[in-house]
Motif scaffolding. Structure first.
Motif, PDB file in Angstrom:
ATOM      1  N   LEU A  75       1.169  -1.147   0.354  1.00 20.28           N
ATOM      2  CA  LEU A  75       0.090  -0.132  -0.098  1.00 20.28           C
ATOM      3  C   LEU A  75       1.266   1.696  -0.149  1.00 20.28           C
ATOM      4  O   LEU A  75       0.700   2.365  -0.515  1.00 20.28           O
ATOM      5  CB  LEU A  75      -1.215  -0.090   1.318  1.00 20.28           C
ATOM      6  CG  LEU A  75      -2.539  -1.364   1.655  1.00 20.28           C
ATOM      7  CD1 LEU A  75      -3.171  -0.428   2.274  1.00 20.28           C
ATOM      8  CD2 LEU A  75      -3.589  -0.167  -0.349  1.00 20.28           C
ATOM      9  N   ASN A 125       3.193   2.018  -3.868  1.00 21.77           N
ATOM     10  CA  ASN A 125       1.285   2.522  -4.421  1.00 21.77           C
ATOM     11  C   ASN A 125       1.106   3.598  -3.770  1.00 21.77           C
ATOM     12  O   ASN A 125       1.124   4.174  -4.981  1.00 21.77           O
ATOM     13  CB  ASN A 125       0.070   1.556  -4.524  1.00 21.77           C
ATOM     14  CG  ASN A 125       0.701   0.461  -5.316  1.00 21.77           C
ATOM     15  OD1 ASN A 125       0.576   0.082  -6.674  1.00 21.77           O
ATOM     16  ND2 ASN A 125       1.038  -0.774  -4.423  1.00 21.77           N
ATOM     17  N   TYR A 126       0.993   4.595  -2.647  1.00 25.07           N
ATOM     18  CA  TYR A 126       0.484   5.528  -2.284  1.00 25.07           C
ATOM     19  C   TYR A 126       1.354   6.413  -2.540  1.00 25.07           C
ATOM     20  O   TYR A 126       0.843   7.363  -3.219  1.00 25.07           O
ATOM     21  CB  TYR A 126       0.275   5.151  -0.892  1.00 25.07           C
ATOM     22  CG  TYR A 126      -0.288   6.833  -0.550  1.00 25.07           C
ATOM     23  CD1 TYR A 126      -1.503   7.217  -0.737  1.00 25.07           C
ATOM     24  CD2 TYR A 126      -0.076   7.195   0.066  1.00 25.07           C
ATOM     25  CE1 TYR A 126      -1.789   8.719  -0.198  1.00 25.07           C
ATOM     26  CE2 TYR A 126      -0.187   8.750   0.890  1.00 25.07           C
ATOM     27  CZ  TYR A 126      -1.442   8.725   0.896  1.00 25.07           C
ATOM     28  OH  TYR A 126      -1.508  10.124   1.003  1.00 25.07           O
ATOM     29  N   TRP A 163       1.154   7.205  -6.872  1.00 24.83           N
ATOM     30  CA  TRP A 163      -0.029   7.549  -7.163  1.00 24.83           C
ATOM     31  C   TRP A 163       0.450   9.278  -6.448  1.00 24.83           C
ATOM     32  O   TRP A 163      -0.308  10.041  -7.206  1.00 24.83           O
ATOM     33  CB  TRP A 163      -1.036   7.216  -5.711  1.00 24.83           C
ATOM     34  CG  TRP A 163      -0.925   5.794  -6.689  1.00 24.83           C
ATOM     35  CD1 TRP A 163      -0.564   4.681  -7.938  1.00 24.83           C
ATOM     36  CD2 TRP A 163      -2.457   4.628  -5.533  1.00 24.83           C
ATOM     37  NE1 TRP A 163      -1.107   3.661  -7.294  1.00 24.83           N
ATOM     38  CE2 TRP A 163      -2.038   3.328  -6.495  1.00 24.83           C
ATOM     39  CE3 TRP A 163      -3.046   3.935  -4.263  1.00 24.83           C
ATOM     40  CZ2 TRP A 163      -3.119   2.640  -6.037  1.00 24.83           C
ATOM     41  CZ3 TRP A 163      -3.651   3.659  -4.439  1.00 24.83           C
ATOM     42  CH2 TRP A 163      -3.677   2.371  -4.825  1.00 24.83           C
ATOM     43  N   ILE A 180      -6.684   5.034 -10.356  1.00 21.81           N
ATOM     44  CA  ILE A 180      -5.902   4.807  -9.051  1.00 21.81           C
ATOM     45  C   ILE A 180      -7.789   3.960  -7.898  1.00 21.81           C
ATOM     46  O   ILE A 180      -6.774   3.306  -7.048  1.00 21.81           O
ATOM     47  CB  ILE A 180      -5.433   6.256  -7.974  1.00 21.81           C
ATOM     48  CG1 ILE A 180      -4.064   6.939  -8.634  1.00 21.81           C
ATOM     49  CG2 ILE A 180      -5.374   6.424  -6.499  1.00 21.81           C
ATOM     50  CD1 ILE A 180      -3.741   7.634  -9.269  1.00 21.81           C
ATOM     51  N   LEU A 181      -8.288   4.352  -7.761  1.00 19.50           N
ATOM     52  CA  LEU A 181      -9.229   3.771  -7.074  1.00 19.50           C
ATOM     53  C   LEU A 181      -9.805   2.350  -7.573  1.00 19.50           C
ATOM     54  O   LEU A 181      -9.863   1.830  -6.186  1.00 19.50           O
ATOM     55  CB  LEU A 181     -10.888   4.496  -7.424  1.00 19.50           C
ATOM     56  CG  LEU A 181     -11.443   4.009  -6.395  1.00 19.50           C
ATOM     57  CD1 LEU A 181     -11.777   4.329  -4.822  1.00 19.50           C
ATOM     58  CD2 LEU A 181     -12.902   5.040  -6.910  1.00 19.50           C
ATOM     59  N   LEU A 235      -6.425   0.514  -5.280  1.00 21.21           N
ATOM     60  CA  LEU A 235      -6.606   0.461  -4.428  1.00 21.21           C
ATOM     61  C   LEU A 235      -7.193  -0.476  -3.588  1.00 21.21           C
ATOM     62  O   LEU A 235      -7.195  -1.184  -3.154  1.00 21.21           O
ATOM     63  CB  LEU A 235      -7.290   2.270  -4.577  1.00 21.21           C
ATOM     64  CG  LEU A 235      -6.859   2.433  -2.065  1.00 21.21           C
ATOM     65  CD1 LEU A 235      -5.993   2.181  -1.628  1.00 21.21           C
ATOM     66  CD2 LEU A 235      -7.730   3.573  -2.098  1.00 21.21           C
ATOM     67  N   ALA A 248      -6.434  -3.428  -1.997  1.00 14.77           N
ATOM     68  CA  ALA A 248      -7.372  -3.367  -0.457  1.00 14.77           C
ATOM     69  C   ALA A 248      -8.222  -4.976  -0.320  1.00 14.77           C
ATOM     70  O   ALA A 248      -7.893  -5.923   0.173  1.00 14.77           O
ATOM     71  CB  ALA A 248      -8.694  -2.803  -0.443  1.00 14.77           C
ATOM     72  N   THR A 289       1.038  -3.309  -8.842  1.00 11.95           N
ATOM     73  CA  THR A 289       2.135  -2.330  -8.429  1.00 11.95           C
ATOM     74  C   THR A 289       2.603  -2.108  -9.374  1.00 11.95           C
ATOM     75  O   THR A 289       3.260  -0.626  -9.403  1.00 11.95           O
ATOM     76  CB  THR A 289       2.762  -3.032  -6.869  1.00 11.95           C
ATOM     77  OG1 THR A 289       2.214  -3.505  -5.825  1.00 11.95           O
ATOM     78  CG2 THR A 289       3.744  -1.870  -6.731  1.00 11.95           C
ATOM     79  N   SER A 307       1.019   0.216 -10.863  1.00 14.44           N
ATOM     80  CA  SER A 307       1.514   1.618 -10.485  1.00 14.44           C
ATOM     81  C   SER A 307       2.967   2.714 -11.403  1.00 14.44           C
ATOM     82  O   SER A 307       2.336   3.551 -11.965  1.00 14.44           O
ATOM     83  CB  SER A 307       1.072   1.989  -9.380  1.00 14.44           C
ATOM     84  OG  SER A 307       0.219   1.732  -8.696  1.00 14.44           O
TER      85      SER A 307
END
Lengths: 171, 591
Positions: free
Chosen positions: B291, B294-295, B298, B315-316, B319, B323, B373, B376
């Motif tokens: 996470l 990736n965050y 982003w 992105i959503l 995510l 999750a 990942t 991303s």
């Protein structure tokens, strides 16, 4: 700079703390070692007693079961031992344990043929380090696998107790 | 030997360390030595890659970055050796019999280790102190850097053989010579998988520690130049960390598979026995890492990269996918339940969640997380570029098809795994891994070709990332440190009450394995101590070239005043010229 460090370190500590809280919340108990069993030579009266002691050593201190199974099994690395008491004489069994290199086929893929290295360890040497009595007890146990026990209690040389499981102090 | 004699012999085999206990003392020291060893092995790999990239791209920033990190090695190298020495003393003093047995088996490797240590030290000194002298002989400097990494890796492999022999000992043939015997014990079942796993993990540690350092310097940065520089540094560290991290789950899987192959009981203790819940904690930590990675990417799309707007819509979805995958990975196979709960549930395995707790589902989740990942990263890679290749559109479509096919294949194998015998299911995992690796390789090559001669649609605006992005970098390093400490414990605890599994039993009072909660406290303690010492090393290394903060601020102020004066003077000049032009115009009109 100092404030930034403190702030960053607090963030890291919070993260570590959260991990510890989650880990602590998982119900778990310590894993205790199995109890060691001792047997005394003086208590051994019959051939069956010797074989039973040998069985404990086979699965314990001797670590034979790490590689050998009794019944044929694909997951073991060395030959299964069912019927070994009928296949090998007592002397051959004893020699297999104490001098594993004694009878070994030559590797004929090389010219001239050279001896294979035995994968079987010499059980009387460290880290296994079986005593003479313990080696005889294992032989007696192996003889029960299809053969007849020929090791007699009177052959056990010392009346002192023998540990069935590996003791670090023995090494 | 009588019972009394045996008790005396056991007492001689162990000594007690006051307060902390012998086992805890060895545990903490060995773990700190391992973390520092990971640091001093990972950082030179990282530095060497940066230097090489600098030479190829002729971007001087990479050379600066490589040098900045090699500087830390000198201090960290000494600390690692110190912990190694302390560990050795503790082993000899507290576990003399065990150490004698290890020495009896491994003594030829000790000489090799010492020789390699000298070679590594020499290479490190030449690499660091010869940086300027070899500024125009980069080939030579890179060769020395390569030798530094090679000797370091070989050292790690020798030390790994001691640790893995304890896990998966092999019996040596008596007739073999000294070196052949040594090779037999070194080349044990788990040696090579652990070598690969640790090599990759060390690069991950090096990359993320570099990123964390950059994050800290960014937050503490006084000037805009500082922030630009450390933002870029954080980006590079994160990039190296991610790329080494992607194949890490596969290496871990290989290691576990070898453990199962060697001794099924040990594998069961690890994955299904008292250590099984540790792997749920591992899933949480790896989930946090994925996470975080990736965050950060982003945030880079949102704040740093002009032209990235067109990719933000994905992105959503990414995510949510991450999750869900983390959720699946975290699900335990069996639950700690009371008898009543177990009866209600129909067993200790939950009817639905128990199914998702199997490796089939976990491997599927891990593979999809790796693919997400990578997506991303891919978006970030081409966010500010427009491909000019004629086949770019076809290439993009092909990439989408490749990703879709890989994900579908991974899921299909994951589901199909429930309907085949275990041994076939284990084979499926290999197919999943190969599919993902092939996707990574093919898409990387395609993207490199597609972006050749690409036009820039926006610039990278370094130094504009929000503060939270830098805390993410710091947390990712903390996460990796915690993970390494925890998995070090897992590997060691899988031996249960054996010094050498199945060969030499631990007969000391510390032969038990602590509960997970108690173990976690030691794991956290190791991680905190390591973070503190690394921070100290960073601080010490920054002292020589450090200008006082006030001086920088004063210089900034002076530079600001100077700039203001310059602007005012320019305004004055422009005003004068305008007035002259006006006057000339008036004169022309009047004539």
């Amino acid at each position: 700079m100092r404030n930034t460090f403190l702030k960053a370190f607090m963030v890291v500590l919070l993260f570590f703390g959260a991990f510890a809280v989650v880990a602590k919340s998982i119900p778990s108990t310590p894993s205790l070692p199995p109890e060691e069993t001792l047997f005394e030579v003086a208590a051994i009266k019959t051939k069956q007693d010797i074989a039973m002691a040998g069985q404990k050593i086979f699965f314990g201190k001797g670590q034979c079961a790490l590689c050998h199974s009794i019944e044929p099994s694909a997951s073991y690395r060395c030959p299964p031992l069912r019927g070994i008491g009928a296949k090998l004489t007592r002397d051959a069994l004893y020699e297999s344990l104490t001098k594993p290199e004694a009878f070994i086929y030559l590797d004929y893929s090389s010219d001239p043929p050279k001896p294979f290295s035995a994968r079987m360890p010499q059980v009387t040497k460290p880290p296994i380090g079986l005593t003479e009595n313990e080696s005889l007890a294992v032989v007696a146990f192996l003889q029960t696998l299809g053969g007849e026990i020929t090791v007699d209690p009177s052959e056990l040389t010392s009346p002192t107790p023998v540990a069935a499981s590996q003791r670090a102090g023995d090494n | 030997m009588s019972v009394e004699q045996q008790v005396v012999a056991i007492a001689a085999a162990y000594r007690e360390f006051p307060l902390l206990g012998s086992r805890n003392m060895i545990w903490v020291t060995a773990q700190l030595h391992l973390l520092f060893a990971g640091f001093v092995l990972g950082v030179p790999i990282f530095a060497w890659i940066c230097e090489l990239v600098g030479v190829i791209t002729k971007d001087l920033r990479f050379d600066w970055l490589a040098r900045e990190f090699t500087k830390l090695l000198i201090a960290a190298f000494g600390t690692t050796a110190t912990f190694g020495g302390v560990l050795l003393f503790l082993l000899v003093a507290l576990y003399p019999t065990f150490f004698n047995v290890l020495t009896e088996i491994f003594y030829p490797t000790y000489f090799l280790y010492a020789g390699l240590f000298f070679a590594e030290t020499t290479a490190l000194y030449l690499y660091w102190y010869g940086w300027d002298a070899m500024a125009h002989r980069k080939g030579l400097h890179l060769t020395i850097g390569f030798l530094l990494n090679l000797t370091g890796t070989l050292l790690m492999m020798i030390a790994n053989s001691w640790a893995t022999f304890q896990m998966s000992p092999v019996f040596v043939s008596e007739s073999a010579g000294v070196w052949r015997k040594a090779w037999q014990v070194v080349n044990n079942f788990t040696w090579m998988p652990l070598n690969i796993h640790r090599l990759l993990a060390n690069v991950v540690l090096g990359g993320f520690i570099c990123a964390a350092y950059a994050g800290f310097r960014y937050l503490a940065g006084i000037t805009a130049t500082d922030r630009e520089r450390y933002d870029w540094m954080g980006h590079v560290g994160n990039f190296v960390g991610i790329f080494a991290m992607l194949p890490l789950p596969f290496a871990g899987y290989w290691l576990t598979r070898e453990i199962y192959m060697y001794n099924q009981q040990m594998g069961i203790t690890l994955m299904g026995g008292f250590l099984s819940w540790l792997f749920i904690l591992q899933a949480i930590l790896i989930g946090v890492l994925f996470l975080g990675v990736n965050y950060y990417l982003w945030l880079g799309l949102a704040y740093r990269t002009q032209g990235a707007e067109r990719y933000r819509k994905f992105i959503l979805a990414m995510l949510v996918t991450l999750a869900v995958c983390i959720g699946v990975w975290m699900i335990p196979h069996s639950l700690v339940a009371s008898m009543e709960e177990a009866v209600k549930m129909g067993g200790t395995h939950h009817p639905l969640l128990g199914v998702l707790g199997l490796m089939s589902a976990k491997m599927t989740a891990a593979n999809i997380m790796i693919l997400v990942t990578f997506i991303s990263f891919l978006l970030y890679w081409r966010a500010n570029r427009e491909e000019t290749a004629r086949w770019a559109t076809a290439g993009r479509i092909a990439q989408v098809v490749i990703f879709a096919a890989a994900i579908a294949y991974v899921i299909w194998l994951g589901v199909y795994g429930y309907f085949v015998p275990v041994i076939v299911r284990i084979g499926f995992s290999v197919n999943q891994v190969l599919a993902v690796l092939a996707t990574l390789a093919v898409v990387t090559v395609m993207t490199t070709l597609m972006l050749r001669n690409a036009t820039l649609v926006g610039t990278m605006q370094w130094g504009r990332m929000p503060a939270r992005s830098q805390y993410v970098l710091i947390l990712m390093a903390a996460d990796v440190i915690l993970l390494m400490s925890m998995m070090g414990y897992a590997r060691s605890a899988s031996r249960t009450h054996w010094h050498i599994y199945g060969m030499m039993r631990d007969s000391s009072p510390d032969a038990f394995s602590p509960s997970l909660g108690d173990a976690s406290l030691v794991i956290v303690a190791c991680s905190v101590i390591f973070c503190l010492i690394v921070s100290f090393i960073f601080w010490v290394a920054s002292l020589p070239g450090r200008a006082p903060v006030r001086a920088i601020l004063a210089a900034q102020e002076a530079a600001g005043r100077e700039a203001e004066e310059k602007v005012a003077a320019q305004h004055k000049t422009v005003g004068k010229i305008a007035a002259q032009l006006e006057a000339a115009k008036d004169a022309e009109v009047s004539t």
